[in-house]
Structure formats: C-alpha cells, structure tokens
Design a protein around this motif. Structure first.
Motif, PDB file in Angstrom:
ATOM      1  N   ASN A 182       0.845  -1.198   0.000  1.00 25.18           N
ATOM      2  CA  ASN A 182       0.000   0.000   0.000  1.00 25.18           C
ATOM      3  C   ASN A 182       0.876   1.242   0.000  1.00 25.18           C
ATOM      4  O   ASN A 182       1.604   1.489   0.963  1.00 25.18           O
ATOM      5  CB  ASN A 182      -0.924  -0.005   1.219  1.00 25.18           C
ATOM      6  N   GLN A 183       0.792   2.021  -1.077  1.00 20.17           N
ATOM      7  CA  GLN A 183       1.625   3.218  -1.182  1.00 20.17           C
ATOM      8  C   GLN A 183       1.159   4.333  -0.268  1.00 20.17           C
ATOM      9  O   GLN A 183       1.893   5.291  -0.047  1.00 20.17           O
ATOM     10  CB  GLN A 183       1.654   3.714  -2.631  1.00 20.17           C
ATOM     11  N   GLY A 184      -0.079   4.226   0.263  1.00 22.28           N
ATOM     12  CA  GLY A 184      -0.618   5.286   1.114  1.00 22.28           C
ATOM     13  C   GLY A 184      -0.823   6.558   0.305  1.00 22.28           C
ATOM     14  O   GLY A 184      -1.105   6.495  -0.885  1.00 22.28           O
ATOM     15  N   THR A 185      -0.642   7.714   0.935  1.00 21.33           N
ATOM     16  CA  THR A 185      -0.877   8.964   0.215  1.00 21.33           C
ATOM     17  C   THR A 185       0.389   9.475  -0.478  1.00 21.33           C
ATOM     18  O   THR A 185       0.367  10.526  -1.098  1.00 21.33           O
ATOM     19  CB  THR A 185      -1.391  10.064   1.173  1.00 21.33           C
ATOM     20  N   CYS A 186       1.469   8.723  -0.365  1.00 19.30           N
ATOM     21  CA  CYS A 186       2.709   9.085  -1.081  1.00 19.30           C
ATOM     22  C   CYS A 186       2.543   8.691  -2.545  1.00 19.30           C
ATOM     23  O   CYS A 186       2.080   7.607  -2.850  1.00 19.30           O
ATOM     24  CB  CYS A 186       3.883   8.336  -0.455  1.00 19.30           C
ATOM     25  N   SER A 198       3.954   7.232  -4.988  1.00 16.01           N
ATOM     26  CA  SER A 198       5.118   6.379  -5.222  1.00 16.01           C
ATOM     27  C   SER A 198       4.790   5.122  -6.008  1.00 16.01           C
ATOM     28  O   SER A 198       5.530   4.140  -5.937  1.00 16.01           O
ATOM     29  CB  SER A 198       5.729   5.991  -3.872  1.00 16.01           C
ATOM     30  N   GLN A 210      10.757   2.317  -0.618  1.00 19.33           N
ATOM     31  CA  GLN A 210      11.229   3.460   0.168  1.00 19.33           C
ATOM     32  C   GLN A 210      12.653   3.839  -0.254  1.00 19.33           C
ATOM     33  O   GLN A 210      12.991   5.013  -0.340  1.00 19.33           O
ATOM     34  CB  GLN A 210      11.188   3.123   1.661  1.00 19.33           C
ATOM     35  N   CYS A 254       7.864  11.671  -2.900  1.00 21.17           N
ATOM     36  CA  CYS A 254       6.437  11.385  -2.844  1.00 21.17           C
ATOM     37  C   CYS A 254       5.630  12.294  -3.770  1.00 21.17           C
ATOM     38  O   CYS A 254       4.408  12.208  -3.781  1.00 21.17           O
ATOM     39  CB  CYS A 254       5.922  11.516  -1.417  1.00 21.17           C
ATOM     40  N   TYR A 280       8.941   0.451   4.229  1.00 23.85           N
ATOM     41  CA  TYR A 280       8.171   1.553   3.656  1.00 23.85           C
ATOM     42  C   TYR A 280       7.664   2.495   4.742  1.00 23.85           C
ATOM     43  O   TYR A 280       7.160   2.054   5.776  1.00 23.85           O
ATOM     44  CB  TYR A 280       6.997   1.007   2.855  1.00 23.85           C
ATOM     45  N   GLU A 281       7.802   3.794   4.494  1.00 21.11           N
ATOM     46  CA  GLU A 281       7.333   4.810   5.448  1.00 21.11           C
ATOM     47  C   GLU A 281       6.249   5.698   4.857  1.00 21.11           C
ATOM     48  O   GLU A 281       5.544   6.391   5.589  1.00 21.11           O
ATOM     49  CB  GLU A 281       8.514   5.685   5.885  1.00 21.11           C
ATOM     50  N   GLY A 282       6.164   5.741   3.535  1.00 26.19           N
ATOM     51  CA  GLY A 282       5.128   6.554   2.898  1.00 26.19           C
ATOM     52  C   GLY A 282       5.424   8.039   2.902  1.00 26.19           C
ATOM     53  O   GLY A 282       4.556   8.852   2.622  1.00 26.19           O
ATOM     54  N   LYS A 283       6.651   8.424   3.263  1.00 28.18           N
ATOM     55  CA  LYS A 283       7.072   9.818   3.131  1.00 28.18           C
ATOM     56  C   LYS A 283       8.556   9.829   2.803  1.00 28.18           C
ATOM     57  O   LYS A 283       9.273   8.879   3.132  1.00 28.18           O
ATOM     58  CB  LYS A 283       6.772  10.600   4.403  1.00 28.18           C
TER      59      LYS A 283
END
Ligand SMILES: *[C@@H]1O[C@H](CO)[C@@H](O)[C@H](O)[C@H]1NC(C)=O
Ligand SMILES: *[C@@H]1O[C@H](CO)[C@@H](O)[C@H](O)[C@H]1NC(C)=O
Ligand SMILES: *[C@@H]1O[C@H](CO)[C@@H](O)[C@H](O)[C@H]1NC(C)=O
Length: 333
Positions: A131-135, A137, A164, A178, A204-207
């Motif tokens: 899940n890339q989240g809101t980044c 990427s 990441q 991102c 992965y951190e998503g930022k």
C-alpha cells in the motif's frame, strides 16, 4: 440487487434535498469510518461527509448498471471514498515517461504459441500486495515488482524489495520522492547505484526521508532493461515469456478508484495520458474465448482492500485500453 441497496438509493433521492448531509446515511457513514479507521476533526467531518455522499452516489449508480448488465465490473466505497477526484489525481502524477525509442533493447513479439492463461503469482514470481498510502510512489512499487519477478526467475528466491529506498534515493536521477517519479528513473537509480535494498531492511514509510541505502544490504541489482513494443501482442508475448512487466496506465477515473471486481473497462480512458504505474502479472479471459471477455491481470499498490485483494482485471484486446501497452518494460538482472 439486494433490498438494502435499493433502500439506500431511495435515500439518496432524499439526500439532494436535505442539506448538508442525509441523516439516513448516518449509520453507513459510521460503519465506513470504522471499517477504514477514519478519524476526522470536527471541521473536516462535514466536508468529508459531503464528498463521501457524492462518491456513494457514483458507486451505487454504477452498481445498478452492473446489475442491469450494462457494466462488466463492480465498484465499492473503499478507503478512497472521502477523497475528491482532484485529491486522488494528485496522488498519481507521474513524470511522463521519456521517449524510449533511443534505448537499445525493444521487446518484439515473435510468432509462437502463447498460453491462453498466464498468472505469475502461481509460479512464485509475485510478492504480497503493498500500500503506497498517500505518497505518490506507484512508480517505485511498479519497478520493485518488476525486479522482484526477474530476481526470482534468476535466483529462485522471492524477496520484497524496497520502494522506500527508491523514494528516498532516486532524486539525482530525476525523481521527486512522494511528489512524482518515473519508473525508468527509478530503474536507472538501481542500475547506477549497483543495488537495491529489501523491504525488510529498508521498510516503507510513505514519506520521503534521507537516503539510507547500504551496499552490504543490497538484495537485487539490474544490468539493463528492455522496453516492450507498443502493442498488446508484444505485451502478451513479454508477459508470457519474461514474467511480470511494469506498465503505465490512465488511472485517473473515478471508476478506477472505486474498482471492486470484474473486467475493468472505462470509455473515457486514454491510451496516451498515462498517470499511474502498475505491474502486469498475467492475462486470461472469462467465459468462452469467443465472448471477447479477455483481461490483463494487474497488481496495484493501493493495498489488499482495493479491487480483488489488490488486483484488477483490465480489458484486453480493446485497442490498448487505458494505455496498458504504451510504456511496458522489464529489467534485466
Ligand atoms: C481520534 O482523534 C482524536 C483527536 O485527534 C483523538 O483524541 C482520538 O483518540 C482519536 N481516536 C482514535 C480512535 O484514533
Ligand atoms: C491523467 O489522465 C487524465 C485523463 O486521461 C488527464 O486528464 C490528466 O491530465 C492526466 N494527468 C497527468 C498528470 O498526466
Ligand atoms: C463485457 O461483457 C460482455 C458480455 O459478456 C462482452 O460481450 C463484452 O465484450 C465485455 N466487455 C469487455 C470490455 O470486456
């Protein structure tokens, strides 16, 4: 159609007259927020609710048309239901892929028998859905997935690689963390860097953060790449003979965002305006072959809650639908 859905649609009719939001949707709204662990401030709540109700109308209308056999796929109010189209599109601005003509190796189909079904998941080439989240990427996940497959082909070991690492470290190649990125710049980074870490050592951190790559932890390397000629025949050949292929698609439509299951077909889809990167992991068809219900099997990076456990079937043989065959490539490892 279930009576519950009918009832909700009647309620929507009322919704337009009731300002600002329809109280009869309160419990559905609460359930949705709980399911997707949404927690809004008081100021946010009203605006999010309004967007959610708008999206709900679109999804319910679409699913009515599915029940009337006017559509081949269903939609659902997933985790993106509180985002406007504009907000969603911001999550996927890709750097347009450079003209690939200059690059050496172009994968051309040669005539040979190809299987009718391909699914590299069954052959161990594909890691779990991420899940890339809101980044923004997607490009990093698509490239990581393509390298994972070719590394498995070479070594017999399947290792989730680190998007990441790509988000943090491929700025010099032209990516923007991102904000936006290109699959080819990411691949160029892995090539010139001489390696890429695994998800397990560089999670992965998503930022975007500072580049923390350590050569001794490298889990993959690439020696080059091949682009796939711009046709569905060439893509089919590459998918059948090479493994998962990194591709770009037009994913900017609300139908993509709320895709649930079935063969995705969006009349407004463009074959040229590509703004999302995914991984083709196979192809096949539903029903009898002559029905024309052929599909590409696509791995997305929106988590397992999106689509069919994170996957989509996209219409195949419909004139390069959504640009699936426009920018395919695979790494050589
Ligand atoms: C929701 O957010 C509020 C305010 O930020 C916080 O006090 C509360 O603990 C949060 N609840 C959950 C379930 O996270
Ligand atoms: C994404 O595609 C849509 C529709 O094809 C287009 O309107 C939009 O400009 C594209 N966005 C980017 C960033 O390419
Ligand atoms: C949708 O389903 C119908 C009926 O099976 C089929 O004829 C049509 O080709 C399908 N469309 C796509 C895009 O798969």
């Amino acid at each position: 159609m279930s009576p519950v859905v009918l009832l909700a649609i009647l309620c929507l009719g009322v919704a337009r007259a009731t300002q600002p939001s329809d109280p009869s949707l309160d419990s559905e709204w609460q359930e949705w927020k709980t399911k997707y662990e949404k927690n809004y401030s008081l100021e946010e709540e009203g605006q999010k609710r309004a967007v959610w109700e708008e999206n709900m109308k679109v999804v319910k209308q679409h699913n009515i048309e599915y029940d009337q056999e006017k559509k081949n796929f269903t939609m659902e109010l997933n985790a993106f239901a509180d985002m406007t189209g504009e907000e969603f599109r911001k999550m996927m601005t890709n750097i347009p892929v450079q003209n690939l003509r200059k690059k050496k190796s172009i994968h051309q189909p040669i005539f040979r028998y190809l299987p009718k079904f391909v699914d590299w998941r069954r052959r161990g080439y594909v890691t779990s859905v991420k899940n890339q989240g809101t980044c923004n990427s997607c490009w990093a996940f698509s490239v990581a997935g393509a390298i994972e497959g070719q590394m498995f082909r070479k070594t017999g070991r399947l290792v989730s690689l680190s998007p990441q690492n790509l988000v943090d470290c491929s700025r010099p190649e032209g990516n923007h963390g991102c904000h936006m990125g290109s699959t080819l710049y990411a691949l160029k980074y892995v090539w010139s860097n001489g390696g890429l870490e695994a998800e397990s050592t560089y999670p992965y951190e998503g930022k975007e953060g500072p580049c923390r790559y350590l050569p001794r932890r490298s889990a993959a390397r690439v020696t080059g790449f091949s682009t796939v000629a711009r046709s569905e025949e060439a893509l089919m050949h590459a998918v059948a003979t090479i493994g998962p292929i990194s591709v770009g698609i037009d994913a900017s439509h609300v139908s993509f965002r709320f895709y649930r299951r079935g063969i995705y077909y969006e009349p407004r889809c463009s074959s040229n305006r590509i703004n999302h990167s995914v991984l083709v992991v196979g192809y096949g068809y539903e029903g009898r072959e002559s029905d024309g219900r052929k599909y590409w099997l696509i791995k997305n990076s929106h988590g397992v809650g999106w689509g069919m456990n994170g996957y989509m079937k996209l219409a195949r043989g419909w004139n390069n639908h959504c640009g699936i065959a426009t920018y395919g490539f695979y790494p050589r490892v």
